[in-house]
Design a protein around this motif. Sequence first.
Motif, short mmCIF file in Angstrom:
data_model
loop_
_atom_site.label_atom_id
_atom_site.label_comp_id
_atom_site.label_asym_id
_atom_site.label_seq_id
_atom_site.Cartn_x
_atom_site.Cartn_y
_atom_site.Cartn_z
N THR A 21 -7.10 5.14 66.19
CA THR A 21 -6.60 4.08 65.19
C THR A 21 -5.20 5.56 64.54
O THR A 21 -5.63 6.36 64.39
N ALA A 22 -4.73 4.47 64.44
CA ALA A 22 -3.26 5.68 63.39
C ALA A 22 -2.36 4.39 62.85
O ALA A 22 -2.21 2.95 63.01
N LYS A 23 -1.57 4.84 61.62
CA LYS A 23 -0.58 3.49 60.85
C LYS A 23 0.65 3.97 60.82
O LYS A 23 1.24 5.44 62.27
N LEU A 24 0.97 2.85 61.57
CA LEU A 24 2.95 3.05 62.08
C LEU A 24 3.65 3.44 61.19
O LEU A 24 4.52 2.64 59.85
N PRO A 25 4.45 4.73 61.80
CA PRO A 25 5.74 4.56 60.63
C PRO A 25 6.87 3.36 60.01
O PRO A 25 6.40 2.04 61.26
N PRO A 26 7.44 3.11 60.00
CA PRO A 26 8.04 2.83 58.85
C PRO A 26 9.49 2.03 60.00
O PRO A 26 9.76 2.05 61.09
N LEU A 27 8.73 0.75 59.92
CA LEU A 27 10.72 0.57 61.31
C LEU A 27 10.95 0.14 61.28
O LEU A 27 12.22 -0.25 59.65
N GLU A 28 11.88 0.75 62.30
CA GLU A 28 13.24 1.28 62.37
C GLU A 28 13.92 -0.90 62.58
O GLU A 28 14.02 -1.71 63.04
N GLU A 29 15.61 -0.14 62.42
CA GLU A 29 16.98 -1.20 62.75
C GLU A 29 16.49 -1.27 64.10
O GLU A 29 16.61 -0.84 65.00
N GLY A 30 16.70 -3.02 64.39
CA GLY A 30 16.56 -3.64 65.10
C GLY A 30 15.25 -3.65 66.08
O GLY A 30 14.71 -4.27 66.94
N ASN A 81 13.00 -6.04 61.96
CA ASN A 81 14.22 -5.36 61.39
C ASN A 81 15.03 -5.70 62.15
O ASN A 81 16.35 -4.79 62.87
N CYS A 82 15.24 -7.19 63.00
CA CYS A 82 16.05 -7.64 64.36
C CYS A 82 16.35 -9.20 63.83
O CYS A 82 15.51 -9.71 63.64
N THR A 83 17.52 -9.09 63.11
CA THR A 83 18.30 -10.61 62.87
C THR A 83 18.05 -11.12 64.21
O THR A 83 18.03 -12.35 63.20
N ASP A 84 17.85 -11.00 65.16
CA ASP A 84 17.47 -12.63 66.13
C ASP A 84 15.96 -13.11 66.63
O ASP A 84 16.02 -13.79 67.50
N LEU A 103 8.67 -3.71 69.52
CA LEU A 103 8.86 -3.37 70.66
C LEU A 103 10.88 -3.61 70.08
O LEU A 103 11.00 -3.65 68.75
N ARG A 104 11.46 -3.40 70.61
CA ARG A 104 13.56 -3.66 70.52
C ARG A 104 14.14 -4.59 71.40
O ARG A 104 14.26 -4.86 72.71
N PRO A 105 13.89 -5.75 70.68
CA PRO A 105 14.82 -7.02 71.04
C PRO A 105 16.04 -7.06 71.76
O PRO A 105 16.80 -6.10 70.65
N GLY A 106 16.40 -6.95 73.04
CA GLY A 106 17.60 -7.25 73.97
C GLY A 106 18.20 -8.25 74.24
O GLY A 106 16.89 -9.22 74.81
N GLN A 107 19.14 -8.82 74.33
CA GLN A 107 19.16 -10.52 74.94
C GLN A 107 18.31 -10.96 74.48
O GLN A 107 17.34 -12.17 75.35
N VAL A 108 18.90 -11.32 73.91
CA VAL A 108 17.51 -12.51 72.85
C VAL A 108 18.48 -13.80 72.91
O VAL A 108 18.83 -13.92 72.81
N ARG A 109 17.52 -14.66 73.50
CA ARG A 109 17.89 -16.14 74.08
C ARG A 109 16.83 -17.20 73.47
O ARG A 109 15.75 -16.71 72.88
N GLU A 110 16.71 -17.94 73.55
CA GLU A 110 15.89 -19.06 73.35
C GLU A 110 14.39 -19.12 73.10
O GLU A 110 14.13 -18.81 72.17
N ASP A 111 15.06 -18.62 74.89
CA ASP A 111 13.72 -18.59 75.00
C ASP A 111 12.38 -17.56 75.47
O ASP A 111 11.11 -17.43 75.77
N GLU A 112 13.73 -16.31 75.19
CA GLU A 112 12.95 -15.09 75.58
C GLU A 112 13.54 -13.67 75.45
O GLU A 112 15.07 -14.21 74.98
N VAL A 114 14.54 -9.68 76.29
CA VAL A 114 14.27 -8.55 77.04
C VAL A 114 13.91 -7.42 76.41
O VAL A 114 14.74 -6.91 74.97
N ASP A 115 12.37 -6.37 76.38
CA ASP A 115 12.85 -4.89 74.87
C ASP A 115 13.39 -3.91 76.13
O ASP A 115 13.28 -3.58 77.52
N ILE A 116 14.09 -3.32 75.39
CA ILE A 116 15.45 -2.83 75.85
C ILE A 116 14.96 -1.22 74.80
O ILE A 116 16.43 -0.03 75.35
N ALA A 117 13.77 -0.96 74.19
CA ALA A 117 13.50 0.08 74.33
C ALA A 117 13.38 1.72 75.33
O ALA A 117 13.47 1.52 76.33
N GLU A 118 14.36 2.64 74.62
CA GLU A 118 14.73 3.27 75.79
C GLU A 118 13.53 4.33 76.56
O GLU A 118 13.63 4.26 78.05
N ARG A 119 12.40 3.85 76.35
CA ARG A 119 11.18 4.16 77.37
C ARG A 119 10.92 3.79 77.86
O ARG A 119 9.74 3.81 79.11
#
Length: 360
Positions: A21-30, A81-84, A103-112, A114-119
Amino acid sequence: MTQCTELWVDLKQLRKTRVVTAKLPPLEEGKVLVAIDKFGLTAMNVQYARAREKVSYWGFPTEGDWSKVPAWGYADVLESNCTDLPVGERLYGFFPMASHTVLRPGQVREDEFVDIAERRQDVPETYNRYRRTGAESEVLREMEVERCLMFPLFLTSFMLYDYLVDNDFFGASQVLISSVSSKTGFGLTQLLRDDAQVHQRIVGLTSASNVAFVDRLGVCHQIVAYGDESQIDRTAPAVYVDMSGNTALRSALHQLLAENMRVSLMVGATDWEQQGPSGDLPGALPETFFAPGHLLKREAEWGPGVIMDKALRACVEVAGKLRGTLAVEWIETADDLADTWNDLLDNKVSPDRGLMASLR
């Protein structure tokens, strides 16, 4: 700051767990913070943990040998923190066994998206895509529990079904399926029985305690309890779909069928502690079936998205037919989740139980 509860598993000792159990850090851009509403627990979760060294299924951060084993579930966007991707979006996809994740959303479409986080760059694309459920049909939105418990397994069932049909069953006249009481097992049998063009005999192998359950499903031409393999027609060419991973069983079937064992596909590991080297066996060399590999082949042949559309329709149809076969149980604390995880490892979860969890 949001407090997150997670269940971690030691990949070197799978029965060793700890609640973090831990507190999550502030949300980063994107990025977006999601609250995981529900997720399903099946033998596939164990397979994900065991396959970590071979396939990077998820990429959620951990420490040392500790891992956050993934599960299929639903989540709501709590902060964005993701405009899409706005707050309130409901998502379906691959999440850790936890109350929250980022999650770090990328390739955002109306229906889905992709999580583009480096890890997660090494994760097969199938496991990196998240569906935005607001854009989906009402039928899908009404099948959230089935989608957590059955669809990921039925997806493998469909890929197996399509692979066998695509290869004309390798000339076999019977399909042997071990651990046929597993969701992937009875999903495959249902797909084979529903296809009027499939004339192969379906032989389901299961433990004696599960014979009655499989019989109620009515999807096998023959049900064989473990230990009674001699009842199988050794003169008929066969495909073996190995959901159990039991080396001794695989060896017994190869010895029984000999050169009539045309193909031997290793798929699951419900009996994962009975695995080991097979040694030289008569008949076809056992090979691992990797569903994403067949998916990519069909994508190249049929075009992007076609195979997944077919698979999704099949999942809806099969899940609809099997509604009522599972008694759904809910797990709502991390400690109970840890206990259930060990039940999965010990194969103590009967096939008529559907396990859902929510740590939110």
